[in-house]
Design a protein around this motif. Sequence first.
Motif, PDB file in Angstrom:
ATOM      1  N   GLU A 170       0.923   4.337  -2.528  1.00 13.63           N
ATOM      2  CA  GLU A 170       1.053   5.610  -2.031  1.00 13.63           C
ATOM      3  C   GLU A 170       1.727   6.759  -2.648  1.00 13.63           C
ATOM      4  O   GLU A 170       1.488   7.625  -3.261  1.00 13.63           O
ATOM      5  N   GLU A 171       3.081   5.976  -2.541  1.00 18.46           N
ATOM      6  CA  GLU A 171       4.010   6.787  -3.140  1.00 18.46           C
ATOM      7  C   GLU A 171       3.970   7.050  -4.793  1.00 18.46           C
ATOM      8  O   GLU A 171       4.419   8.221  -5.259  1.00 18.46           O
ATOM      9  N   LYS A 179      -5.516  13.651   1.826  1.00 16.91           N
ATOM     10  CA  LYS A 179      -5.406  12.031   2.329  1.00 16.91           C
ATOM     11  C   LYS A 179      -5.360  11.032   1.191  1.00 16.91           C
ATOM     12  O   LYS A 179      -5.837  11.374   0.051  1.00 16.91           O
ATOM     13  N   LEU A 180      -4.878  10.038   1.175  1.00 15.20           N
ATOM     14  CA  LEU A 180      -4.885   8.906   0.416  1.00 15.20           C
ATOM     15  C   LEU A 180      -5.434   7.576   0.870  1.00 15.20           C
ATOM     16  O   LEU A 180      -5.085   7.208   2.005  1.00 15.20           O
ATOM     17  N   GLU A 181      -6.122   7.143   0.133  1.00 16.45           N
ATOM     18  CA  GLU A 181      -6.781   5.722   0.618  1.00 16.45           C
ATOM     19  C   GLU A 181      -6.372   4.730  -0.428  1.00 16.45           C
ATOM     20  O   GLU A 181      -6.663   4.721  -1.685  1.00 16.45           O
ATOM     21  N   THR A 182      -5.578   3.526   0.175  1.00 13.63           N
ATOM     22  CA  THR A 182      -5.400   2.588  -0.989  1.00 13.63           C
ATOM     23  C   THR A 182      -6.164   1.367  -0.757  1.00 13.63           C
ATOM     24  O   THR A 182      -6.388   1.113   0.126  1.00 13.63           O
ATOM     25  N   SER A 222       0.893  -1.176  -0.010  1.00 14.79           N
ATOM     26  CA  SER A 222       0.016  -0.008   0.010  1.00 14.79           C
ATOM     27  C   SER A 222       0.718   1.327   0.232  1.00 14.79           C
ATOM     28  O   SER A 222       0.493   2.406  -0.686  1.00 14.79           O
ATOM     29  N   SER A 223       2.040   1.264   0.825  1.00  7.57           N
ATOM     30  CA  SER A 223       2.908   2.226   0.550  1.00  7.57           C
ATOM     31  C   SER A 223       3.881   2.761  -0.476  1.00  7.57           C
ATOM     32  O   SER A 223       3.608   3.746  -1.017  1.00  7.57           O
ATOM     33  N   VAL A 254      -5.882   3.742  -5.770  1.00  7.84           N
ATOM     34  CA  VAL A 254      -5.679   4.755  -4.873  1.00  7.84           C
ATOM     35  C   VAL A 254      -6.594   5.966  -4.961  1.00  7.84           C
ATOM     36  O   VAL A 254      -6.969   6.112  -6.119  1.00  7.84           O
ATOM     37  N   ALA A 308      -7.397   9.809  -3.985  1.00  2.82           N
ATOM     38  CA  ALA A 308      -6.594  10.863  -3.289  1.00  2.82           C
ATOM     39  C   ALA A 308      -7.649  11.900  -3.124  1.00  2.82           C
ATOM     40  O   ALA A 308      -8.674  12.543  -3.968  1.00  2.82           O
TER      41      ALA A 308
END
Length: 191
Positions: free
Chosen positions: A68-69, A132-135, A64-65, A142, A144
Amino acid sequence: MQLNVMSQNIETVARQRNVFMVFCALSLASLILVSLKLLSVSERTILVPGLQQEAWTTDQNVSSSYLEENAAMYLPLLLDLDTTSIAWKRDRVLAHVATTDLAGLKLLGEYFANAKEQYEHFALSTHFALKKLETDASALTVRAFGQLVSRFGNRGFESEPAIYQLSFEWVSGRLLLKEFVKLSKEDVENE
């Protein structure tokens, strides 16, 4: 005696001239070689997200990270636009889009074409302030959430909350952008 000294001076100057000529010939040869090398090099731009946190990838999935990146890397390319940067950003994004879904590729091409037309007509520039980000790592999506600020030349600006969804595809060890859509609050609430 003076003739002897003058003869030695001429020989010294001739030696210095010869050394200088050899140095110039070597410099010219190296310049030609470097020029030929530069002409034959093809440039390849690789987009690498600046990792702020630990991320991992496997043969078929990513963390998930990492999603996000990548989303944080793509969002400025897609939303922080002005009339001078649209073409450059379009080229960077379209070089990293999944080609398995031609509809998504077509939509991104149309997005940039419409953006170019609107931004030139209204002297528009936009900036997306990410909040905020939701993955969803299993679906490689993702969402945003943030504030989209639009400036209309010298005629003022508009700020509105915005939600965007980026879908990715994992192809041969590369995370490629598959889809980019703007969502309404109702779309998010109904899911």
